[in-house]
Write a protein that holds these residues in place. Structure first.
Motif, PDB file in Angstrom:
ATOM      1  N   ASP A 281     -46.168 -32.623  25.932  1.00 31.38           N
ATOM      2  CA  ASP A 281     -45.231 -33.444  26.697  1.00 31.38           C
ATOM      3  C   ASP A 281     -44.314 -34.230  25.757  1.00 31.38           C
ATOM      4  O   ASP A 281     -43.105 -34.347  26.007  1.00 31.38           O
ATOM      5  N   GLU A 282     -44.886 -34.778  24.686  1.00 36.80           N
ATOM      6  CA  GLU A 282     -44.086 -35.531  23.720  1.00 36.80           C
ATOM      7  C   GLU A 282     -43.053 -34.638  23.041  1.00 36.80           C
ATOM      8  O   GLU A 282     -41.972 -35.106  22.652  1.00 36.80           O
ATOM      9  N   ARG A 283     -43.363 -33.362  22.907  1.00 41.48           N
ATOM     10  CA  ARG A 283     -42.415 -32.403  22.318  1.00 41.48           C
ATOM     11  C   ARG A 283     -41.498 -31.785  23.381  1.00 41.48           C
ATOM     12  O   ARG A 283     -40.687 -30.926  23.050  1.00 41.48           O
ATOM     13  N   GLN A 284     -41.623 -32.232  24.618  1.00 44.19           N
ATOM     14  CA  GLN A 284     -40.852 -31.703  25.754  1.00 44.19           C
ATOM     15  C   GLN A 284     -41.091 -30.206  25.944  1.00 44.19           C
ATOM     16  O   GLN A 284     -40.179 -29.441  26.272  1.00 44.19           O
ATOM     17  N   CYS A 285     -42.336 -29.810  25.757  1.00 45.65           N
ATOM     18  CA  CYS A 285     -42.748 -28.421  25.955  1.00 45.65           C
ATOM     19  C   CYS A 285     -43.652 -28.341  27.181  1.00 45.65           C
ATOM     20  O   CYS A 285     -44.730 -28.966  27.200  1.00 45.65           O
ATOM     21  N   GLN A 286     -43.227 -27.614  28.182  1.00 48.34           N
ATOM     22  CA  GLN A 286     -44.052 -27.441  29.373  1.00 48.34           C
ATOM     23  C   GLN A 286     -45.283 -26.598  29.040  1.00 48.34           C
ATOM     24  O   GLN A 286     -45.193 -25.594  28.344  1.00 48.34           O
ATOM     25  N   LEU A 287     -46.435 -27.001  29.542  1.00 51.28           N
ATOM     26  CA  LEU A 287     -47.690 -26.298  29.294  1.00 51.28           C
ATOM     27  C   LEU A 287     -48.166 -25.583  30.537  1.00 51.28           C
ATOM     28  O   LEU A 287     -48.203 -26.158  31.626  1.00 51.28           O
ATOM     29  N   ILE A 288     -48.515 -24.313  30.363  1.00 51.12           N
ATOM     30  CA  ILE A 288     -49.315 -23.588  31.337  1.00 51.12           C
ATOM     31  C   ILE A 288     -50.608 -23.188  30.636  1.00 51.12           C
ATOM     32  O   ILE A 288     -50.590 -22.491  29.613  1.00 51.12           O
ATOM     33  N   LEU A 289     -51.718 -23.672  31.141  1.00 55.98           N
ATOM     34  CA  LEU A 289     -53.039 -23.381  30.587  1.00 55.98           C
ATOM     35  C   LEU A 289     -53.812 -22.555  31.599  1.00 55.98           C
ATOM     36  O   LEU A 289     -53.645 -22.738  32.809  1.00 55.98           O
TER      37      LEU A 289
END
Length: 376
Positions: free
Chosen positions: A277-285
């Motif tokens: 989130d801090e890197r503005q990268c959306q995560l799908i786990l």
């Protein structure tokens, strides 16, 4: 016009198991995901203690290397990659078509050790072979259950007017083997570029064990790796991780003291989400896929405990909107991986399993505003 990543796979640290060769010819099939009128390569020697020297590097649109074009660096055909460094080749005017394979032949005639290693099992988009001869072009293998490995080529960029979003697939061997990657590329070709930073044996919470050279290739834990990103710009990240946090203690002495609890794992997942989130990268786990590897009889209880921990972890993960639940797709009625999706070791996915997981991931991504949408 500008440079666009058309292929990228993270080479891994095999310094504990170096490939020592007096001569080397390697042939690598790379299928670009972007079209354009020029190309250049990023060459990787990040883990090597000595410079690497390649006498020639060529590209062709066919496996027999007919009509091959020479790739140079600084106008020279002899390419040197500094120790613990990378090298970028010169621009080569060359027609590149998304979905159409390119073939790269690299030859070295001096005694060297190669430790920056990439590999794949699914040969749909990538394949490779190497030999200790420099007089013949080796033929690519065709066995999806065998590992195909190559050295040093880490990225292909294409000169193009297209601007494609980057989607990073990371985690452990479920990412690295290429089964899920292939499914994603097939469905996203022309809409985004799937890049791969998966490492076989990787864990979420613990670094590679140090009690064996093979184990040492498993890399830093994923939480550390995402703080040292390969791609510094914002982009979506798909992560498959957790199997080795539970399974590795079954086979490695050092890791028996690192078996995680469900609470520890979920805390790690939350930390992973915060970092991205801090890197503005959306995560799908994804949830941790089912597993039932063969173990000695005296370890049956340990395996059962790991399977129960997996179920407890997944129950907690299902509460997150950005998690894809794989159990309804992959779990059989005995608590293991469905035979139809089994690579053969009751742990990894075959082609059908990879495609099934890729579809489930993309179904989840359609709920996110900034994700490339599959129009098919």
């Amino acid at each position: 016009m500008g440079w666009q990543i058309a292929y990228s796979r993270l080479p891994h640290d095999f310094s504990g198991l170096p490939f020592k060769m007096k001569k080397l010819t390697q042939l690598i099939k790379i299928t670009p995901q972007v079209s354009g009128g020029g190309l250049r390569l990023q060459l990787h020697n990040h883990f090597g203690d000595e410079p690497l020297v390649f006498d020639r590097l060529e590209v062709s649109d066919n496996e027999k290397m007919q009509g091959a074009k020479m790739i140079t660096r600084g106008g020279q055909t002899r390419i040197v990659i500094a120790s613990h460094g990378t090298a970028q080749t010169d621009t080569l005017p060359f027609q590149v078509t998304a979905g159409q394979p390119l073939y790269f032949r690299m030859c070295a005639t001096c005694n060297q050790s190669y430790v920056d290693f990439s590999c794949v099992y699914d040969e749909t988009f990538y394949n490779a072979i190497n030999s200790n001869s420099t007089t013949a072009t080796p033929r690519l293998p065709h066995n999806w259950q065998a590992r195909k490995g190559w050295f040093c080529i880490s990225c292909l960029e294409v000169w193009t007017a297209e601007k494609m979003p980057i989607i990073e697939l990371t985690g452990d061997s479920l990412a690295e083997t290429g089964m899920i990657e292939t499914g994603l590329i097939k469905q996203l070709l022309g809409q985004g570029v799937v890049v791969n930073t998966g490492i076989s044996g990787n864990r979420l919470l613990h670094d590679a064990p140090q009690d064996g050279p093979l184990y040492q290739t498993f890399g830093q834990d994923l939480l550390k790796r995402v703080t040292q990103p390969v791609y510094s710009f914002p982009h979506p990240v798909i992560a498959l991780i957790g199997s080795n946090d539970l399974v590795l203690p079954l086979i490695d002495t050092q890791s028996t003291h690192e078996l995680i609890t469900p609470s520890q794992y979920v805390a790690g997942v939350n930390q992973l989400k915060r970092i991205l989130d801090e890197r503005q990268c959306q995560l799908i786990l994804t949830t941790i896929p089912p597993f039932s590897p063969r173990v000695d009889e005296e370890q049956a209880g340990v395996l059962l405990d790991a399977q129960q921990r997996r179920l407890s972890i997944n129950e907690k993960l299902r509460k997150f909107a950005w998690v894809v639940d794989l159990d309804p797709l992959l779990l059989d009625d005995k608590g293991g991986l469905k035979e139809a999706f089994d690579f053969g070791d009751h742990l990894h996915l075959n082609e059908a399993g990879g495609m099934t997981v890729a579809r489930a991931i993309l179904q989840k991504t359609r709920q996110l505003d900034d994700w490339p949408k599959n129009q098919n």
